[in-house]
Design an enzyme around this catalytic site. Structure first.
Site, PDB file in Angstrom:
ATOM      1  N   GLU A  18     -35.950 -31.317  63.485  1.00 22.89           N
ATOM      2  CA  GLU A  18     -34.802 -30.711  63.011  1.00 22.89           C
ATOM      3  C   GLU A  18     -33.571 -30.505  63.812  1.00 22.89           C
ATOM      4  O   GLU A  18     -33.431 -29.436  63.896  1.00 22.89           O
ATOM      5  CB  GLU A  18     -35.242 -29.197  62.308  1.00 22.89           C
ATOM      6  CG  GLU A  18     -36.312 -29.361  61.319  1.00 22.89           C
ATOM      7  CD  GLU A  18     -36.721 -28.083  60.737  1.00 22.89           C
ATOM      8  OE1 GLU A  18     -37.400 -28.190  59.776  1.00 22.89           O
ATOM      9  OE2 GLU A  18     -36.887 -27.240  61.740  1.00 22.89           O
ATOM     10  N   PRO A  19     -33.067 -31.578  64.516  1.00 20.36           N
ATOM     11  CA  PRO A  19     -32.168 -31.426  65.322  1.00 20.36           C
ATOM     12  C   PRO A  19     -30.752 -31.196  64.750  1.00 20.36           C
ATOM     13  O   PRO A  19     -30.594 -31.779  63.729  1.00 20.36           O
ATOM     14  CB  PRO A  19     -32.197 -32.947  66.141  1.00 20.36           C
ATOM     15  CG  PRO A  19     -32.553 -33.716  64.977  1.00 20.36           C
ATOM     16  CD  PRO A  19     -33.614 -33.008  64.311  1.00 20.36           C
ATOM     17  N   GLY A  20     -30.085 -30.182  65.167  1.00 21.68           N
ATOM     18  CA  GLY A  20     -28.720 -29.783  64.890  1.00 21.68           C
ATOM     19  C   GLY A  20     -27.589 -30.295  65.730  1.00 21.68           C
ATOM     20  O   GLY A  20     -27.066 -31.182  65.701  1.00 21.68           O
ATOM     21  N   CYS A  72      -7.835  -8.671  66.518  1.00 26.69           N
ATOM     22  CA  CYS A  72      -7.986  -7.389  67.058  1.00 26.69           C
ATOM     23  C   CYS A  72      -9.038  -7.060  67.369  1.00 26.69           C
ATOM     24  O   CYS A  72      -9.881  -6.045  66.716  1.00 26.69           O
ATOM     25  CB  CYS A  72      -7.286  -6.479  66.028  1.00 26.69           C
ATOM     26  SG  CYS A  72      -6.978  -4.846  66.524  1.00 26.69           S
ATOM     27  N   GLU A  73     -10.050  -7.672  68.468  1.00 27.89           N
ATOM     28  CA  GLU A  73     -11.255  -7.468  69.112  1.00 27.89           C
ATOM     29  C   GLU A  73     -11.122  -7.843  70.630  1.00 27.89           C
ATOM     30  O   GLU A  73     -10.601  -8.849  71.069  1.00 27.89           O
ATOM     31  CB  GLU A  73     -12.391  -8.301  68.522  1.00 27.89           C
ATOM     32  CG  GLU A  73     -12.584  -8.078  67.138  1.00 27.89           C
ATOM     33  CD  GLU A  73     -13.572  -6.624  66.583  1.00 27.89           C
ATOM     34  OE1 GLU A  73     -13.974  -6.271  67.703  1.00 27.89           O
ATOM     35  OE2 GLU A  73     -13.254  -6.099  65.718  1.00 27.89           O
TER      36      GLU A  73
END
Ligand SMILES: *Cc1c(COP(=O)(O)O)cnc(C)c1O
Length: 407
Positions: A272-274, A341-342
Site C-alpha cells: 500500500e504505497p502512498g 495566527c499560530e
C-alpha cells in the site's frame, strides 16, 4: 531526489514536464498544488520494477493524495487502492476503480462505512478490533454475503525508526491487534461464518528509513501466519521513504525486495504505497507577500500557510523551497512563514535562500503526498486548486475553493 525528470529547471524556469510553472500560476493564481502525472506513472513503474521479485499487487494509499485525476492515472496504470474511510472508497470508485481492487483499512470504521464497503463489494477489509469483526459479520449476514475477505491487522510491537507521529507498529500504538488476539480469532473461525480470514495486514509506519524494523515485523507476522493455512495473503502496508532534501538519496528498494520475496514466497502479497508514488510528483506554489527584517532575522511572508501544508508544523517536516525563476544570488538565512495566527505556522526556519521580494513566486517541493489531503480551512482560508500536468497539457483538476464554499 527533490528535482527529477519531470520537475526541474529548464531555461532557468521551474518546469513540470513540458509546462513552465509560472504560466500555470499566472492563470490560476497562488497558492496552487501542481502535480506531474508523468512522474506519478514513472514512480509506480519504478516501484513495480524494484519489487518485481515480490510479485506484489500495489494498492495506492488514497490518503496520500486523493485527487481524482491522480487516482484515474494510477487506476489506468494498474494500481488498486487502499482506503481508510467511506469518503476515500467513494473517491476511488468515482475515479473508476473496480470495487474488488479496493482494500478498506482503519482503526475506527463506523457502521455506516462498513456497510458502504460491504455493499460496494470491496476486495478486502483490514480489521483492527473484535467489535469491528462483529459488525462486519452482522452486516455480511444482512447483505446475504457468504465470504467477506478480511485481513487481520497485526500490531507487531516493533518500533519503526521514523517520526513518532508516523510510527504505527509499536506496542503502545492504537493500531492493529496483538499476535495473541489474532491467534484467538483464527482459532475461533466458527464465530464468524461469513468472514473469510485469508490475510494478515501490517503497516508499521511511514517514511521508514531502515528496513530492519520492517523485516523484524515481517518475521513476527510469518511466525503467526505459518500456523494458519487459511492465510494466503500478506499485506505489507506502505511506508516506503522518499527524499525531501537536496542531496538525500532514499535507500534502494532492491535489497529489501529480495529479503521480502525470499520470506513471502508461498503467499500473495499486497503493498500500500502512498508517499513514494506521489510525493516528488507535486509542488505547492506560493507568492511572497512581504519581507520583514526584525530582531536580526529576515521573515519572508508567503500566501501558503500550515492550513495548505501542515507537514512542517505537524512533523517538523522539511520541504525544499526554490524560486520559480532560477536564482544565482548569494543566499541569506531566511524564515519562510505563513499568514496564519499560530507560531507553528513556519514553513522553513533558518533556510539559506536567494533574496526574495514581494511578488516573487516560490515552490515548496515534494508536496504531492499528505499536502492537499491534510489541508484545512483554518483561519477561513479556502483550499487551493489542484492542477495536473500531462506532457504539454495542463488543467485545473479541482478548482480553488471560494469563501462561500466554507459556510
Ligand atoms: C498511511 C497508510 C499507508 C501509506 O503509507 P505511505 O507512507 O504513504 O506509503 C498504507 N497503509 C496504511 C494502512 C496506511 O495507514
Amino acid at each position: 531526489m527533490v528535482f527529477n525528470a519531470s520537475i526541474r529547471y529548464l531555461h532557468e524556469r521551474l518546469t513540470i514536464d513540458d509546462v513552465d510553472l509560472e504560466s500555470i500560476v499566472n492563470e490560476v493564481g497562488t497558492p496552487a498544488y501542481v502535480y506531474s502525472l508523468a512522474r506519478i506513472r514513472d514512480n509506480l513503474g519504478r516501484l513495480k520494477a524494484a519489487l518485481a521479485p515480490v510479485h506484489a499487487c500495489l494498492h495506492f494509499s488514497v490518503k496520500a493524495n486523493g485527487n481524482l485525476d491522480v487516482l484515474r492515472t494510477l487506476r489506468d496504470a494498474g494500481a488498486g487502492f487502499d482506503c481508510v474511510s467511506g469518503g476515500e472508497i467513494f473517491r476511488a470508485l468515482k475515479a473508476g476503480a473496480a470495487a474488488e481492487d479496493i482494500v478498506f483499512a482503519g482503526v475506527g470504521k463506523t457502521r455506516a462505512e462498513i456497510e458502504y464497503a460491504i455493499n460496494s463489494g470491496v476486495g478486502w477489509i483490514n480489521a483492527e478490533n473484535l467489535g469491528e469483526l462483529a459488525h462486519i459479520e452482522a452486516m455480511a449476514a444482512e447483505a446475504g454475503l457468504q465470504a467477506v475477505q478480511v485481513a487481520l491487522r497485526l500490531n507487531p510491537q516493533v518500533t519503526a525508526n521514523t517520526h513518532p507521529y508516523m510510527a504505527t507498529g509499536h506496542g503502545a500504538a492504537k493500531f492493529g491487534l496483538t499476535c495473541d488476539v489474532i491467534r484467538q480469532v483464527l482459532n475461533d473461525q466458527q464465530r464468524y461464518p461469513r468472514l473469510d480470514f485469508a490475510g494478515i495486514h501490517l503497516h508499521i509506519g511511514s517514511q521508514l528509513g531502515d528496513s530492519a524494523a520492517t523485516l523484524a515485523a515481517l518475521d513476527k507476522l510469518l511466525a503467526l501466519a505459518r500456523d494458519f493455512p487459511q492465510i494466503t495473503t500478506i499485506n505489507l502496508g506502505g511506508g516506503l521513504p522518499v527524499a525531501y532534501r537536496f542531496g538525500e538519496v532514499p535507500p534502494a528498494l532492491e535489497p529489501l525486495a529480495a529479503e521480502v520475496a525470499r520470506r513471502l514466497k508461498p503467499y500473495s502479497v499486497l503493498l500500500e504505497p502512498g508517499r513514494s508514488i506521489v510525493a516528488d510528483a507535486g509542488v505547492l506554489v506560493a507568492e511572497v507577500l512581504y519581507v520583514k527584517r526584525q530582531a536580526g532575522q529576515t521573515f519572508v511572508i508567503v500566501d501558503v500557510s500550515m492550513a495548505e501544508l501542515i507537514r512542517p508544523a505537524l512533523y517538523g517536516a522539511h520541504h525544499e523551497i526554490v524560486p520559480l525563476r532560477q536564482a544565482y544570488d548569494e543566499t541569506i538565512s531566511t524564515q519562510v512563514v505563513g499568514p496564519v495566527c499560530e507560531s507553528a505556522d513556519v514553513l522553513a526556519r533558518d533556510r539559506d535562500l536567494p533574496p526574495l521580494k514581494p511578488g516573487d513566486k516560490i515552490a515548496l517541493m515534494t508536496a504531492g503526498a499528505y499536502g492537499m489531503t491534510m489541508a484545512s480551512n483554518y483561519n477561513a482560508r479556502p483550499r487551493p486548486p489542484e492542477v495536473v500536468v500531462d506532457g504539454d497539457r495542463w488543467w485545473v483538476s479541482r478548482r480553488r475553493e471560494a469563501i462561500t464554499d466554507m459556510i
